[in-house]
Design an enzyme around this catalytic site. Structure first.
Site, PDB file in Angstrom:
ATOM      1  N   GLN A  11      22.386 -30.087 -25.293  1.00 44.77           N
ATOM      2  CA  GLN A  11      23.751 -29.907 -24.802  1.00 44.77           C
ATOM      3  C   GLN A  11      24.380 -31.242 -24.408  1.00 44.77           C
ATOM      4  OE1 GLN A  11      23.032 -25.709 -22.597  1.00 44.77           O
ATOM      5  NE2 GLN A  11      25.083 -26.553 -22.360  1.00 44.77           N
ATOM      6  N   SER A  91      15.605 -31.294 -24.591  1.00 53.88           N
ATOM      7  CA  SER A  91      15.887 -30.009 -23.951  1.00 53.88           C
ATOM      8  C   SER A  91      16.061 -28.906 -25.000  1.00 53.88           C
ATOM      9  CB  SER A  91      17.112 -30.141 -23.030  1.00 53.88           C
ATOM     10  OG  SER A  91      17.309 -28.977 -22.256  1.00 53.88           O
ATOM     11  N   LEU A  92      17.251 -28.346 -25.142  1.00 53.79           N
ATOM     12  CA  LEU A  92      17.511 -27.350 -26.176  1.00 53.79           C
ATOM     13  C   LEU A  92      16.993 -27.810 -27.534  1.00 53.79           C
ATOM     14  CD1 LEU A  92      19.102 -24.942 -27.525  1.00 53.79           C
ATOM     15  CD2 LEU A  92      20.989 -26.576 -27.735  1.00 53.79           C
ATOM     16  N   ARG A 116      18.417 -17.956 -24.641  1.00 53.89           N
ATOM     17  CA  ARG A 116      18.307 -19.041 -23.667  1.00 53.89           C
ATOM     18  C   ARG A 116      19.683 -19.399 -23.101  1.00 53.89           C
ATOM     19  NH1 ARG A 116      18.296 -24.817 -23.518  1.00 53.89           N
ATOM     20  NH2 ARG A 116      16.519 -25.740 -22.393  1.00 53.89           N
ATOM     21  N   HIS A 200      17.417 -27.759 -15.554  1.00 51.91           N
ATOM     22  CA  HIS A 200      16.205 -28.528 -15.287  1.00 51.91           C
ATOM     23  C   HIS A 200      15.979 -28.733 -13.791  1.00 51.91           C
ATOM     24  CE1 HIS A 200      15.576 -29.117 -19.532  1.00 51.91           C
ATOM     25  NE2 HIS A 200      16.846 -29.480 -19.635  1.00 51.91           N
ATOM     26  N   GLN A 249      10.086 -25.925 -19.526  1.00 47.93           N
ATOM     27  CA  GLN A 249      11.088 -26.970 -19.726  1.00 47.93           C
ATOM     28  C   GLN A 249      12.421 -26.625 -19.096  1.00 47.93           C
ATOM     29  OE1 GLN A 249      14.087 -25.970 -22.395  1.00 47.93           O
ATOM     30  NE2 GLN A 249      12.949 -27.022 -23.980  1.00 47.93           N
TER      31      GLN A 249
END
Length: 310
Positions: A11, A91-92, A116, A200, A249
């Site tokens: 993102q 991340s993603l 998600r 996070h 994560q």
């Protein structure tokens, strides 16, 4: 052929027009967008190609959009015979990396990133949070600042992006306090980010619980190339270890500086940022300045990358 690592954005890399050039260059890439539209029963391709940016900003749209744009671009690289020895995602982007590594089919990953995005949006709505980028301090300093500011609420180091850029995440009051402390400590900037939640951080733990359920039934295989994860900077091969990592994560920091160092230690000679934007290319230059990083965000960039790696 050079030993290549594919890097997949998360993102913040989205934008109107994402994936449009890739779809125009390849029937297979266009077909991936068509599959995404059919699987999700929304016109994801139109949102990606035409925007506007505001329509791409909701987390439940951003995440499948980025995943699909990366998959479409990956199709072009594969058609050109460019393959990776290793993959990693920010991340993603770990979902895109796992798809590229053969750990699951495109539709499986698409459904997971849609779930998600929804789970993270719900967690953000249930408990508002904030994130901010701290520039000009090293990661250890930022961790100390977050610890000191924790009296104002939850605040943690969320993304160790490069040696001088760390993103913090937590409750708005605690993030504000940490930003003020960072500036007092000599940070060049402390920039609050336009996000919908404290990603996070422990605040979004409910999203992890929902993803644990979704991942439990997803068909996941061992990656066919080296996959380095965010949470542990480890090479994961067990499907159950991958499931566990993808749950953790969500609340764990993205250890991107260490991830890049690990890839460099594996003998990687070139990075390719696969998909929208060039955020990771900028981070690569600051983390591994001697290893070139190629981008794929436009027709010109794709053509230049294909030429460089031919």
């Amino acid at each position: 052929m050079k030993k290549i690592a594919f890097l997949f954005p998360g993102q913040g890399s989205q934008g109107t027009g994402m994936g449009r050039d890739a779809a125009s260059m390849s029937t297979r890439a266009a077909g991936i967008f068509g599959e995404a539209d059919a699987t999700l029963a929304i016109s994801l391709s139109k949102l990606c190609f035409e925007g506007p940016d505001d329509a791409l900003r909701p987390t439940d749209i951003t995440q499948p959009a980025l995943y699909t744009a990366s998959a479409a671009t990956l199709a072009i690289l594969r058609e050109a015979g460019i393959t990776a020895s290793a993959v990693a995602g920010h991340s993603l982007g770990e979902y895109s990396a796992l798809y590229a590594a053969g750990a699951f089919e495109f539709a499986t990953g698409l459904k997971l990133v849609r779930a998600r995005g929804i789970a993270m949006a719900e967690a953000g709505a249930a408990q508002p949070g904030a994130m901010a980028a701290i520039l000009g301090l090293d990661g250890a300093q930022v961790v100390e600042i977050c610890t000191a500011a924790s009296g104002h609420g939850i605040v943690v180091a969320a993304n160790f992006n490069d040696p001088g850029q760390t993103v913090i995440s937590g409750s708005p009051a605690a993030v504000d306090a940490a930003c003020a402390a960072a500036k007092a400590a000599g940070a060049k900037r402390a920039l609050v980010l336009p996000v919908s939640g404290a990603f996070h951080s422990p605040i979004v733990a409910p999203a992890g619980e929902k993803m644990a359920a979704a991942l439990a039934t997803a068909e996941i295989a061992a990656p066919q190339v080296l996959f380095i994860n965010n949470a542990d900077v480890d090479a994961l091969s067990s499907p159950n270890a991958i499931r566990d990592s993808l749950v953790r994560q969500i609340t764990s920091p993205v250890r991107w500086v260490e991830t890049m160092s690990r890839l460099a230690s594996e003998g990687i000679e070139a990075f390719v940022e696969v998909g929208s934007g060039k955020v990771l290319s900028g981070l690569a230059r600051r983390c591994c300045k001697d290893i070139p990083c190629h981008t794929t965000e436009s027709t010109a960039a794709i053509e230049e990358t294909l030429k460089a790696l031919a």
